[in-house]
Design a protein around this motif. Structure first.
Motif, PDB file in Angstrom:
ATOM      1  N   VAL A  11       8.571  -9.855 -26.777  1.00 22.33           N
ATOM      2  CA  VAL A  11       8.785  -9.313 -25.437  1.00 22.33           C
ATOM      3  C   VAL A  11      10.262  -8.987 -25.371  1.00 22.33           C
ATOM      4  N   ILE A  16       7.824 -13.751 -29.925  1.00 27.27           N
ATOM      5  CA  ILE A  16       6.965 -14.799 -29.365  1.00 27.27           C
ATOM      6  C   ILE A  16       5.891 -15.223 -30.363  1.00 27.27           C
ATOM      7  N   ASN A  36       2.806 -26.045 -24.295  1.00 27.79           N
ATOM      8  CA  ASN A  36       3.155 -25.004 -23.312  1.00 27.79           C
ATOM      9  C   ASN A  36       4.187 -24.070 -23.923  1.00 27.79           C
ATOM     10  N   LYS A  40       0.019 -18.956 -26.633  1.00 29.89           N
ATOM     11  CA  LYS A  40      -1.435 -18.834 -26.558  1.00 29.89           C
ATOM     12  C   LYS A  40      -1.868 -17.684 -25.641  1.00 29.89           C
ATOM     13  N   SER A  41      -1.260 -17.636 -24.439  1.00 26.44           N
ATOM     14  CA  SER A  41      -1.621 -16.559 -23.512  1.00 26.44           C
ATOM     15  C   SER A  41      -1.150 -15.213 -24.048  1.00 26.44           C
ATOM     16  N   THR A  42       0.006 -15.222 -24.697  1.00 25.61           N
ATOM     17  CA  THR A  42       0.508 -13.982 -25.274  1.00 25.61           C
ATOM     18  C   THR A  42      -0.504 -13.426 -26.278  1.00 25.61           C
ATOM     19  N   TYR A  53       4.349  -5.799 -24.289  1.00 29.23           N
ATOM     20  CA  TYR A  53       4.603  -6.499 -25.547  1.00 29.23           C
ATOM     21  C   TYR A  53       4.843  -5.484 -26.652  1.00 29.23           C
ATOM     22  N   GLN A  85      -6.126 -16.775 -17.648  1.00 27.10           N
ATOM     23  CA  GLN A  85      -5.613 -18.087 -17.228  1.00 27.10           C
ATOM     24  C   GLN A  85      -5.325 -18.056 -15.722  1.00 27.10           C
ATOM     25  N   GLU A 171      -7.584 -20.975 -21.055  1.00 29.41           N
ATOM     26  CA  GLU A 171      -7.549 -22.161 -20.175  1.00 29.41           C
ATOM     27  C   GLU A 171      -8.537 -22.067 -19.023  1.00 29.41           C
TER      28      GLU A 171
END
Ligand SMILES: Nc1ncnc2c1ncn2[C@@H]1O[C@H](COP(=O)(O)OP(=O)(O)OP(=O)(O)O)[C@@H](O)[C@H]1O
Ligand SMILES: [Mg+2]
Lengths: 251, 442
Positions: A11, A16, A36, A40-42, A53, A85, A171
């Protein structure tokens, strides 16, 4: 189904994801765990086509096609589904309207005609019951004013109706109470099939008691630092992540 | 001193004034003369007036819009009019500002309810007496140049009287139709709802192609504990100029709701003012859409004069291309208006880099125990929402259209008269790309 090779994502100037490798075959369930901020979300976002991205290296192919080259809506129509999420509230667009628009664009993509109004309603109401939701949710604006758990359930409702091939659940378990977790898990399990794969991002072993994964991966600092079977999740539950990060540091 | 642009108008309207003045009772003659004096002194408003600084009025200097003449109603295609005139309402039609008995549908009005031509009613001594009692009571002739112009030169309009305790089963629609180009259409409406009555009214402004000016002043008197809803649907022709003022006086415990759909005209200005008495309530809703070079100017004023008043206001603007939207909302809470509860909101959606929104909420509070809130936003479509829709198979353009429509539709959805809702929905969809918005699914 999905083949990720040496994927690097930034980013702005900030790297990342730093070389992700992941092979997912039809019918498999992969759990991704990790601290955290590990990316994972990326990873979920990059697979579903969110902008903002930069892919600096590597590739991801889905059913033999270059996934990263497709517009987000094409990926979705081809069967990639992201359960967010943080699902977005869309005031003014009703749940049932979006479901119809989504379903019909998938059908159109595959050269089929619009869904019959009655069939659609029967389908939707069936799934609403499956997830133990109130039919009123259908006519409310997408996620607007929904509680955290209701939003998550709504994501799974959409998934159940759109019947994707690759389901990415970011999640989905967080924010669900114990009963809801069971219902949502049953909903997910009912969708399991030999030609449908799941990527489940989670922090908790509990979800994996209900939905048994074939593989568990640990993502840390943008890399998969360990992969294993379901027993890895139990080990993480017990020891946390630090032993892996220590191992990574000394490697 | 006569101002440049008004002097042309004074000259061109001299015969009209003499004619109207001669026909008027002495009280009205006096009102007209006073208004003429006012208009002579000030002319149309100027950009230097704070309240008018955003409104583009130069067209009135460039073209002299002559007084509209009474034209034959047969110039109107009845089928076309059905797109706007509701079948399930009582309706009174004004063509170029003159009452058309043929096009109006007033059969079956309950006894005592009056919906009639203002000119005809002024000729009837009994109703003239009631009208004289209300004329220019909700607005001052010095409010602005258009009110003065209207008061001096109006030829016809509408007189509505709802007697006490009357609850009307159907809405009353006032349809203003413009058929001539290069003219000024000047109408005056006076609406009186006596205590404990309930009525829903609709004012529709529609025109054939052509550049014309539509000047309309409505005075509304909501009696004690009466309930009046007034929908305004402004779908004037693309080249028209529209100046519409709605001035309301609410008695104790009176409820008034105004839903303002400003969709048409090249340049449109709308003023909605109300005076709230003790424990009276008002709700103002507005939607202005601008495309191409449209300019939509929306002014509201809510005067809380007595304690325990409630006001709710939400205006939304959607502006594309080179369009410009203005919202100036003023809430005044007088010293005596303790326990006032007021909320004002204005939200604008800009769809192009060349579109512009100016928003100016103003609160003037002279009482100390009040609850007043206001909020404004000017923004673009939310990228997160667009991605969410894309992840649900919707392409980007459709996602943008869906979100735009959803933003506007919040206001359309508030309209509970089904036939009117459908007319407005159709008009909104006409003005924005319909791609992706499937009306059948709504
Ligand atoms: N748009 C962005 N701008 C700057 N940094 C970003 C952006 N998006 C993500 N990041 C950073 O990338 C890292 C990975 O974020 P990501 O959301 O993928 O983590 P995660 O593993 O999903 O964490 P969590 O378990 O808390 O959900 C974080 O350090 C985050 O701050
Ligand atoms: Mg995350």
């Amino acid at each position: 189904m999905l083949s990720i090779k040496n994927l690097h994502v930034s980013v702005g100037d900030k790297p990342i994801l730093k070389g992700i490798n992941l092979e997912i075959k039809p019918g498999e369930i992969h759990a991704i765990m990790g601290p955290n901020g590990s990316g994972k979300s990326t990873l979920s976002h990059i697979l579903s086509g969110k902008s903002g991205y930069t892919v600096t290296d590597g590739s991801a192919s889905y059913q033999g096609k270059d996934l990263l080259d497709m517009a987000p809506e094409i990926r979705a129509r081809e069967g990639v589904f992201l359960a967010f999420q943080y699902p977005v509230e869309i005031p003014g667009v009703s749940n049932v309207y979006l479901l119809k628009a989504a379903l019909n664009s998938i059908r159109k993509h595959h050269g089929q005609s619009e869904v019959d109004a009655m069939d659609f309603l029967t389908l939707v109401k069936g799934k609403v019951r499956l997830l133990d939701m109130d039919e009123k949710f259908l006519y409310r604006a997408v996620n607007e004013g929904f509680s955290g758990g209701e939003k998550k359930r709504n994501e799974i409702l959409q998934m159940a109706i759109l019947e994707p091939k690759l389901c990415i659940l970011d999640e989905t378990d967080s924010g669900l109470d114990i009963d809801a977790l069971k219902i949502v898990s049953e909903g997910v399990n009912s969708l399991r099939s030999p030609d449908r794969s799941f990527v489940m991002v989670t922090h908790y072993q509990r979800l994996l008691d209900y939905i048994k994964p074939d593989f568990v991966h640990v993502l840390a600092h943008g890399q998969i630092v360990k992969s294993g079977g379901p027993e890895l999740a139990l080990e993480l539950e017990e020891k946390g992540y630090s032993w892996l990060e220590d191992a990574e540091a000394s490697a | 001193m006569a101002v440049a642009n008004s002097s042309q108008y004074l000259e061109a309207y001299a015969d009209r004034f003499a004619d109207l003045s001669e026909k008027s009772d002495s009280w009205l003659k006096q009102q007209r003369t006073e208004a003429l004096g006012q208009f002579t002194a000030t002319g149309f408003p100027k950009a230097r007036d704070e309240e008018w600084r955003y409104t583009q009025l130069s067209a009135l200097d460039k073209t002299l819009f002559l007084p509209a003449q009474k034209s034959a109603s047969c110039a109107i295609d009845v089928e076309w009019l059905k797109n706007y005139q509701l079948a399930d309402a009582w309706s009174i039609v004004l063509v170029d500002g003159f009452f058309s008995a043929e096009l109006s549908q007033l059969d079956g009005l309950p006894a005592g309810v009056v919906v009639s031509s203002l000119a005809q009613s002024l000729a009837d001594p009994k109703s003239a007496l009631l009208i004289a009692d209300k004329f220019n009571q909700a607005v001052n002739v010095d409010e602005n140049g258009f009110v003065a112009f209207n008061s001096a030169y109006f030829a016809d309009g509408v007189w509505v009287h709802i007697p006490a305790k009357q609850i009307l089963a159907k809405p009353i629609q006032i349809v203003h139709v413009a058929t001539q180009a290069s003219v000024a259409i000047n109408t005056r409406s006076i609406i009186v709802a006596d205590e404990q009555s309930q009525v829903q009214l609709i004012e529709t402004f529609v025109g054939l192609e052509g550049a014309y000016v539509s000047v309309s002043v409505a005075e509304v008197f909501v009696g004690q504990n009466a309930d009046v809803t007034l929908y305004k649907v402004q779908v004037e022709s693309e080249k028209a100029l529209h100046f519409g003022g709605t001035y309301v006086k609410q008695a104790r415990d009176a409820r008034f709701r105004h839903d303002n759909f400003a969709l048409g005209a090249l340049i449109a200005r709308s003023d909605v003012h109300t005076d709230l008495n003790q424990a009276s309530e008002c709700e103002f809703n507005g939607l202005y859409l601008g495309i191409k070079r449209q300019h939509s100017d929306n002014h509201t004023r809510i005067n809380h004069l007595k304690p325990h008043g409630i006001s709710r206001e939400l205006y939304k603007g959607v502006l594309d291309d080179k369009a410009r939207g203005v919202f100036q909302g003023r809430v005044v809470v007088a010293e005596d208006a303790q326990k006032t509860d007021s909320q004002m909101n204005n939200r604008n959606l800009l769809l192009s880099n060349d579109a512009e929104a100016d928003t100016k909420p103003q609160l003037e509070i002279y009482a100390d125990d009040v609850k007043c809130a206001h909020g404004v936003t000017v923004g673009q479509l939310d990228e997160k929402s667009i991605f969410y829709l894309q992840s649900r198979c919707v392409d980007e353009e459709t996602a943008r259209n869906m979100l735009t429509f959803a933003f506007a539709n919040e206001m359309v959805d508030k309209v509970k008269i089904k036939s009117l809702h459908d007319v407005i929905l159709g008009q909104v969809l006409l003005r924005f790309p319909q791609e992706g918005v499937n009306k059948e699914w709504l």
